[in-house]
Design a protein around this motif. Structure first.
Motif, PDB file in Angstrom:
ATOM      1  N   ALA A  34      54.753  51.255  71.881  1.00 56.34           N
ATOM      2  CA  ALA A  34      55.597  50.115  72.201  1.00 56.34           C
ATOM      3  C   ALA A  34      56.873  50.554  72.903  1.00 56.34           C
ATOM      4  CB  ALA A  34      55.922  49.334  70.937  1.00 56.34           C
ATOM      5  N   ASN A  35      57.451  51.662  72.494  1.00 58.86           N
ATOM      6  CA  ASN A  35      58.638  52.194  73.143  1.00 58.86           C
ATOM      7  C   ASN A  35      58.235  53.337  74.056  1.00 58.86           C
ATOM      8  OD1 ASN A  35      60.518  50.498  71.970  1.00 58.86           O
ATOM      9  ND2 ASN A  35      60.814  51.823  70.199  1.00 58.86           N
ATOM     10  N   SER A  36      58.171  53.061  75.341  1.00 48.95           N
ATOM     11  CA  SER A  36      57.743  54.103  76.269  1.00 48.95           C
ATOM     12  C   SER A  36      58.849  55.129  76.514  1.00 48.95           C
ATOM     13  CB  SER A  36      57.300  53.471  77.595  1.00 48.95           C
ATOM     14  OG  SER A  36      58.383  52.763  78.167  1.00 48.95           O
ATOM     15  N   LYS A  37      60.100  54.816  76.119  1.00 49.46           N
ATOM     16  CA  LYS A  37      61.195  55.767  76.298  1.00 49.46           C
ATOM     17  C   LYS A  37      61.044  56.964  75.369  1.00 49.46           C
ATOM     18  CE  LYS A  37      64.454  52.181  77.624  1.00 49.46           C
ATOM     19  NZ  LYS A  37      65.682  51.473  77.258  1.00 49.46           N
ATOM     20  N   GLU A  38      60.500  56.727  74.174  1.00 44.17           N
ATOM     21  CA  GLU A  38      60.363  57.794  73.190  1.00 44.17           C
ATOM     22  C   GLU A  38      59.111  58.639  73.408  1.00 44.17           C
ATOM     23  OE1 GLU A  38      60.403  56.043  69.361  1.00 44.17           O
ATOM     24  OE2 GLU A  38      62.331  55.082  69.635  1.00 44.17           O
ATOM     25  N   VAL A  39      58.113  58.076  74.058  1.00 51.50           N
ATOM     26  CA  VAL A  39      56.823  58.738  74.204  1.00 51.50           C
ATOM     27  C   VAL A  39      56.804  59.563  75.490  1.00 51.50           C
ATOM     28  CG1 VAL A  39      54.349  58.362  74.410  1.00 51.50           C
ATOM     29  CG2 VAL A  39      55.720  56.845  72.995  1.00 51.50           C
ATOM     30  N   PRO A  40      56.451  60.842  75.410  1.00 47.90           N
ATOM     31  CA  PRO A  40      56.327  61.655  76.622  1.00 47.90           C
ATOM     32  C   PRO A  40      55.218  61.118  77.521  1.00 47.90           C
ATOM     33  CG  PRO A  40      56.365  63.040  74.667  1.00 47.90           C
ATOM     34  CD  PRO A  40      56.270  61.631  74.201  1.00 47.90           C
ATOM     35  N   VAL A  73      37.040  61.306  73.152  1.00 49.81           N
ATOM     36  CA  VAL A  73      37.924  60.621  72.203  1.00 49.81           C
ATOM     37  C   VAL A  73      38.368  61.583  71.109  1.00 49.81           C
ATOM     38  CG1 VAL A  73      37.987  58.834  70.418  1.00 49.81           C
ATOM     39  CG2 VAL A  73      37.061  58.311  72.662  1.00 49.81           C
ATOM     40  N   ARG A  74      37.440  62.385  70.596  1.00 50.61           N
ATOM     41  CA  ARG A  74      37.801  63.360  69.560  1.00 50.61           C
ATOM     42  C   ARG A  74      38.801  64.381  70.084  1.00 50.61           C
ATOM     43  NH1 ARG A  74      31.730  64.110  68.018  1.00 50.61           N
ATOM     44  NH2 ARG A  74      31.414  62.272  66.734  1.00 50.61           N
ATOM     45  N   ALA A  75      38.607  64.826  71.326  1.00 49.68           N
ATOM     46  CA  ALA A  75      39.528  65.803  71.909  1.00 49.68           C
ATOM     47  C   ALA A  75      40.913  65.200  72.102  1.00 49.68           C
ATOM     48  CB  ALA A  75      38.980  66.310  73.233  1.00 49.68           C
ATOM     49  N   ILE A  76      40.960  63.957  72.565  1.00 46.59           N
ATOM     50  CA  ILE A  76      42.253  63.298  72.767  1.00 46.59           C
ATOM     51  C   ILE A  76      42.961  63.109  71.428  1.00 46.59           C
ATOM     52  CG2 ILE A  76      43.346  61.124  73.453  1.00 46.59           C
ATOM     53  CD1 ILE A  76      41.281  60.918  75.693  1.00 46.59           C
ATOM     54  N   LYS A  77      42.224  62.677  70.416  1.00 42.34           N
ATOM     55  CA  LYS A  77      42.847  62.480  69.099  1.00 42.34           C
ATOM     56  C   LYS A  77      43.344  63.798  68.516  1.00 42.34           C
ATOM     57  CE  LYS A  77      40.692  58.155  67.782  1.00 42.34           C
ATOM     58  NZ  LYS A  77      39.889  57.434  66.800  1.00 42.34           N
ATOM     59  N   ALA A  78      42.601  64.867  68.733  1.00 36.04           N
ATOM     60  CA  ALA A  78      43.050  66.176  68.249  1.00 36.04           C
ATOM     61  C   ALA A  78      44.331  66.601  68.967  1.00 36.04           C
ATOM     62  CB  ALA A  78      41.961  67.215  68.464  1.00 36.04           C
ATOM     63  N   ASN A  79      44.407  66.353  70.275  1.00 39.50           N
ATOM     64  CA  ASN A  79      45.620  66.679  71.025  1.00 39.50           C
ATOM     65  C   ASN A  79      46.803  65.845  70.561  1.00 39.50           C
ATOM     66  OD1 ASN A  79      44.408  68.629  72.597  1.00 39.50           O
ATOM     67  ND2 ASN A  79      43.917  67.225  74.266  1.00 39.50           N
ATOM     68  N   LEU A  80      46.555  64.576  70.266  1.00 37.77           N
ATOM     69  CA  LEU A  80      47.639  63.722  69.791  1.00 37.77           C
ATOM     70  C   LEU A  80      48.146  64.168  68.424  1.00 37.77           C
ATOM     71  CD1 LEU A  80      46.411  60.193  70.901  1.00 37.77           C
ATOM     72  CD2 LEU A  80      48.312  61.493  71.827  1.00 37.77           C
ATOM     73  N   LYS A  81      47.239  64.595  67.570  1.00 36.72           N
ATOM     74  CA  LYS A  81      47.677  65.105  66.270  1.00 36.72           C
ATOM     75  C   LYS A  81      48.472  66.394  66.427  1.00 36.72           C
ATOM     76  CE  LYS A  81      44.191  63.139  63.248  1.00 36.72           C
ATOM     77  NZ  LYS A  81      43.087  63.421  62.326  1.00 36.72           N
ATOM     78  N   ALA A  82      48.094  67.216  67.398  1.00 41.44           N
ATOM     79  CA  ALA A  82      48.803  68.478  67.617  1.00 41.44           C
ATOM     80  C   ALA A  82      50.194  68.236  68.185  1.00 41.44           C
ATOM     81  CB  ALA A  82      48.002  69.371  68.551  1.00 41.44           C
ATOM     82  N   THR A  83      50.370  67.193  68.985  1.00 45.00           N
ATOM     83  CA  THR A  83      51.687  66.920  69.568  1.00 45.00           C
ATOM     84  C   THR A  83      52.613  66.230  68.597  1.00 45.00           C
ATOM     85  OG1 THR A  83      50.941  64.804  70.465  1.00 45.00           O
ATOM     86  CG2 THR A  83      50.795  66.740  71.910  1.00 45.00           C
ATOM     87  N   ASN A  84      52.075  65.702  67.520  1.00 46.49           N
ATOM     88  CA  ASN A  84      52.885  64.995  66.545  1.00 46.49           C
ATOM     89  C   ASN A  84      53.447  66.001  65.551  1.00 46.49           C
ATOM     90  OD1 ASN A  84      54.062  62.791  65.497  1.00 46.49           O
ATOM     91  ND2 ASN A  84      52.192  61.780  64.835  1.00 46.49           N
ATOM     92  N   ASN A  85      54.656  66.476  65.794  1.00 49.09           N
ATOM     93  CA  ASN A  85      55.272  67.499  64.942  1.00 49.09           C
ATOM     94  C   ASN A  85      55.885  66.844  63.722  1.00 49.09           C
ATOM     95  OD1 ASN A  85      54.612  69.432  66.828  1.00 49.09           O
ATOM     96  ND2 ASN A  85      56.511  69.135  67.953  1.00 49.09           N
TER      97      ASN A  85
END
Length: 105
Positions: A34-40, A73-85
């Motif tokens: 929803a907030n594109s300013k916070e999301v890379p 989809v699995r690869a994208i979700k894994a990448n998203l989990k990795a970027t979420n510190n």
């Protein structure tokens, strides 16, 4: 007979402490978009691709194409989990921190 309540209390207390982790990540990934300013930008592209895949008509696809989409989809979700510190603290670590603070103060 007098030791029974003590043993019972010790058992209940020892079983009630379950190791947990505290995570700084949000449970709902759509709230982040929803907030594109916070999301890379790279994360935004991944979310857009996930939404695009969800909107696809998969009834006309072959099983090989569906399998490739699932892998993507699995690869994208894994990448998203990795970027979420997130910050992870166990119950034991929290207790040790509190004890150290009590000793210092």
């Amino acid at each position: 007979m007098k030791k029974l309540p003590i043993y019972l209390m010790m058992m209940v207390l020892s079983l009630s402490v379950i190791p947990t982790t505290v995570s700084a990540k949000e449970k709902n990934p759509t709230a982040i978009t929803a907030n594109s300013k916070e999301v890379p930008a790279a994360v935004k592209v991944m979310y857009d691709r996930l939404e695009e895949i969800k909107a696809m008509d998969k009834s006309s696809m072959t099983s090989v194409e569906k399998k490739e989409l699932r892998k993507e989809v699995r690869a994208i979700k894994a990448n998203l989990k990795a970027t979420n510190n997130g910050v992870y603290l166990s119950v034991g670590a929290i207790i040790i921190i509190i004890l150290i603070l009590i000793l210092i103060l």
